[in-house]
Design an enzyme around this catalytic site. Structure first.
Site: not given
Ligand code: NOJ
Length: 742
Positions: A282-285
């Site tokens: 995933s991307d950050w968060g």
């Protein structure tokens, strides 16, 4: 003491296990390991934590990270750099019940210790071998610092220069973007995972992140599937075909479904149609961000949607860690989906060789050898000079004579050092004595009897004009003025969208004042995106677009300014005249009412207060010499299905310098079952010609190059008439024609 003995015991047990598994193939090794894992341990592999710096989003308190690693609850870390730190955490990971090693990832975007031009600038070289080599060096340095995985290349097509992240990609064109993606993946992964200087690449951000509405970072994307397939997906496909190990989700929603929870793009396209065998982080968060998006009601709902859609590893949202166990136990998530995600990650750990030697990237000697490596610096200079684009050279002001008596250098970036790295240079060497400032580069090239004057003039982004007087005073004394202006290095990059893309602060006013002295001006434009600078473009004698060039910026710029290198860069994005023209890109469709020319306003598709064409077209860039491209010949005026033709032109260096030219081939499909772009890049080649030299350049065009996505999103070619344009920008006029026949 007891702890130490236990660690040593576990490590020797592990090395025993490891050597006994070496001969097994990856699949059976991983299947066997998977069969021994508890659900908790499996979920641990899907969990990625940040180290202690480099956060690009919300930071959630982690509790005791080391304890969690020891319990097998962490599969990967980002932003832990260096042999000592990675070794320490790896040792802890090996103390977990099954001793599964961690993967260490980081944003190695345009260099590591040694930095290269920002990716957009580097793409302006149109030199694929150079692009690959820069990634190779970055990987070699990063791998020596314990890094297994880079979150690069960023392969998002971007047609909106307001978007700050255009600096990270290859620009607006799908063909050039796909070639650059392939080169960067090959560069990062080298001879393949398993070699100690290879890092896993990560094509990001999947998908269509570059089409954020209004160029505002993280914003929504709404587009037809046809546009998605035709323009935004091909660089990802090229990366997958080149063997990219991983992909990263994008933050945006696509047609209402966040990319992180989008099973159409992740399961159907990536893991289905393209048969991608690596894993998706995933991307950050971004898993948790599906809650504010309004797509998931809570963490459990977000985790459910993301894992079902095909996001394998959770970077920093904690949703998987906090909720997956229950989701499986209550039957909402089949364990087979968890197994698939874990297996993908374990296979990469295996391919990296981490089960054989978890510390193979932790070698202090190697780390030292890659710190401040002189060979890499040499290449950084090479990459820098080849990325510079000459936009204007009135009366051949450039190249300057090294004996020029007095040179004044003015501007907020003239003596800057660290700024030359630009955005995303996380582990760069910020020892400012190692970064060549633009001032120092120019000084080093000038004859020692020449005088060099300096004034900052103004800051990069405020209204302070106090420095103008000093700048004018030194300009008066000079034979030539070099001005270094643009936007600050942190004004492009993630979360750096701008609504106004002119020079920041009072820099343009400073330029106008200095120009009033009547002294010839060479303008260096520092930027992470296409900027708008019409006054300069129309009034300043010479303009070099220098992006952010990295550690050797000053030397690279001076090589071009004094003619040691003849500039050869070409713009990878269209440069607009005003923000009101955005989005503007060369490969647009025609309307039913196209304007005949810039003055045509008669119920046609135009602005009443602005011409349609850009300030500088895609593919544009000058040289100190001139090239004549002529004699376009086709091997046949007909191409058969599954056939090909060759297209040749004569390219002659007609000026006074040796130089390089990027010869570009565009096509136009005149009538289609869906409207086709007015031009599409289908080939390019960069050639070096001595003055007076001529060379025939031959392109091969296959019927597969003519394929496009029809209304039903089927990839087809259609019989019909095509035009061909060959030249040195997307505005090329040399023309040919052929027909694709059944
Ligand atoms: C957020 C960015 O969008 C992504 O490109 C980057 O790799 C991660 N943060 C990790 O730093």
């Amino acid at each position: 003491m007891l702890k130490k003995i236990k660690t040593l015991l576990l490590m020797s047990l592990l090395s025993f296990t490891v050597s006994s598994v070496c001969a097994q193939d990856a699949e059976s090794f991983v299947d066997n390991l998977l069969s021994k894992m508890t659900l908790d341990e499996k979920i641990g592999q899907l969990n990625q934590y940040n180290g202690d710096w480099g956060a690009t989003g919300k930071i959630t308190p982690d509790g005791d990270k080391e304890k969690q690693i020891r319990e097998g609850k962490v599969g990967s870390m980002l932003n832990v750099t260096g042999v000592d730190k990675t070794r320490k955490l790896q040792e802890i990971a090996l103390q977990s019940r099954l001793g599964i090693p961690l993967i260490f990832g980081q944003d190695v975007i345009h260099g590591f210790r040694t930095t290269f031009p920002i990716p957009l600038g580097e793409t302006a070289s149109w030199d694929l071998a150079l692009i690959e080599k820069a990634a190779r060096i970055a990987a070699t340095e990063a791998a020596a610092y314990g890094i297994h995985w880079t979150f690069a290349p960023m392969v998002d097509i971007a047609r909106d220069p307001r978007w700050g992240r255009v600096m990270e990609g290859a620009g607006e064109d799908t063909y050039l973007g796909s070639k650059a993606a392939e080169a960067r993946v090959h560069g990062f992964q080298g001879k393949g995972l398993g070699n100690i200087d290879a890092v896993m690449a990560c094509a990001k951000h999947f998908a269509a992140y570059g089409a954020a509405v209004g160029g505002r970072d993280y914003n929504s994307v709404d587009m037809s599937n046809r546009q998605l397939y035709e323009t935004y997906l091909p660089p990802f496909k090229a990366a997958v075909d080149a063997g990219v190990a991983t992909l990263m989700n994008s933050f945006n929603d696509i047609n209402g479904v966040p990319a992180t929870g989008n099973s159409f793009i992740l399961r159907d396209i990536l893991k289905g149609e393209w048969n991608f065998k690596g894993f998706v982080v995933s991307d950050w968060g971004s898993i948790g961000e599906m809650i504010p998006h309004g797509y998931a009601k809570d963490e459990a709902d977000a985790a459910l949607k993301a894992i079902i859609a095909g996001s394998d590893m959770d970077m920093e949202s904690r949703c998987y860690k906090n909720t997956l166990q229950k989701l499986v136990e209550t039957g909402k998530v089949p364990v087979s989906i968890i197994d698939d995600a874990v297996k993908r990650i374990l296979l990469k750990k295996y391919e990296l060789g981490l089960f054989t030697d978890p510390f193979r990237y932790c070698n202090a000697e190697r780390e030292k050898a890659q710190t401040n490596n002189a060979e890499h610096l040499k290449f950084a200079r090479e990459a820098g000079k080849k990325s510079i684009v000459l936009l204007r050279n009135k009366n051949n002001l450039l190249p300057l004579n090294k004996n020029t008596k007095t040179v004044a250098m003015i501007g907020p970036f003239a003596k800057a050092t660290v700024a030359n790295h630009g955005f995303w240079s996380i582990a760069f060497d910020d020892d400012s004595t190692r970064i060549v400032s633009q001032y120092d580069g120019i000084r080093n090239h000038l004859d020692k009897n020449s005088v060099m004057l300096y004034a900052k003039g103004c800051n990069e982004n405020d209204n302070d004009r106090k420095g103008f007087a000093e700048a004018l005073r030194i300009a008066q004394k000079a034979d030539v003025v070099i001005m270094s202006l643009g936007e600050g290095p942190a004004m492009s990059g993630e979360a750096r969208s701008r609504s106004n893309i002119h020079f920041s602060g009072v820099q343009e006013d400073l330029l106008k004042e200095v120009a009033k002295t009547g002294k010839p001006i060479v303008l260096l434009i520092n930027a992470g995106r296409p900027l708008i600078f019409n006054w300069a473009a129309d009034n300043v004698q010479a303009i070099l677009y220098t992006w952010w060039l990295g550690t050797e910026a000053g030397n690279a710029i001076a090589d071009v300014v004094f003619g040691d290198y003849n500039p050869s860069g070409k713009l990878p994005m269209t440069f607009p005249r005003t923000e009101g023209q955005i989005p503007i890109y060369y490969n647009h469709y025609n309307t039913g009412r196209p304007a005949k020319d810039n003055n045509d306003k008669n119920y046609v598709s135009a602005y009443i207060d602005l011409q349609n064409d850009p300030k500088y077209p895609f593919g544009y860039g000058l040289s100190y010499t001139t090239f004549d491209i002529s004699n376009l010949q086709l091997s046949s005026s007909k191409m058969t299905a599954d056939g090909k033709i060759t297209v040749s032109v004569d390219v002659k260096n007609t000026g006074n310098y040796d130089g390089e030219e990027v010869v570009q081939l565009y096509i136009r499909d005149l009538v289609g079952s869906v409207v086709r772009p007015v031009r599409e890049l289908k080939g390019f080649t960069k050639i070096a010609l001595k003055k007076g030299e001529m060379q025939k350049v031959i392109f091969e065009l296959k019927s597969s190059d003519l394929k496009f996505y029809n209304e039903k999103v089927r990839y087809i070619d259609e019989p019909g008439d095509y035009e061909i344009y060959v030249g040195n920008s997307s505005a090329a006029t040399l023309k040919g024609a052929f027909e694709l026949v059944n």
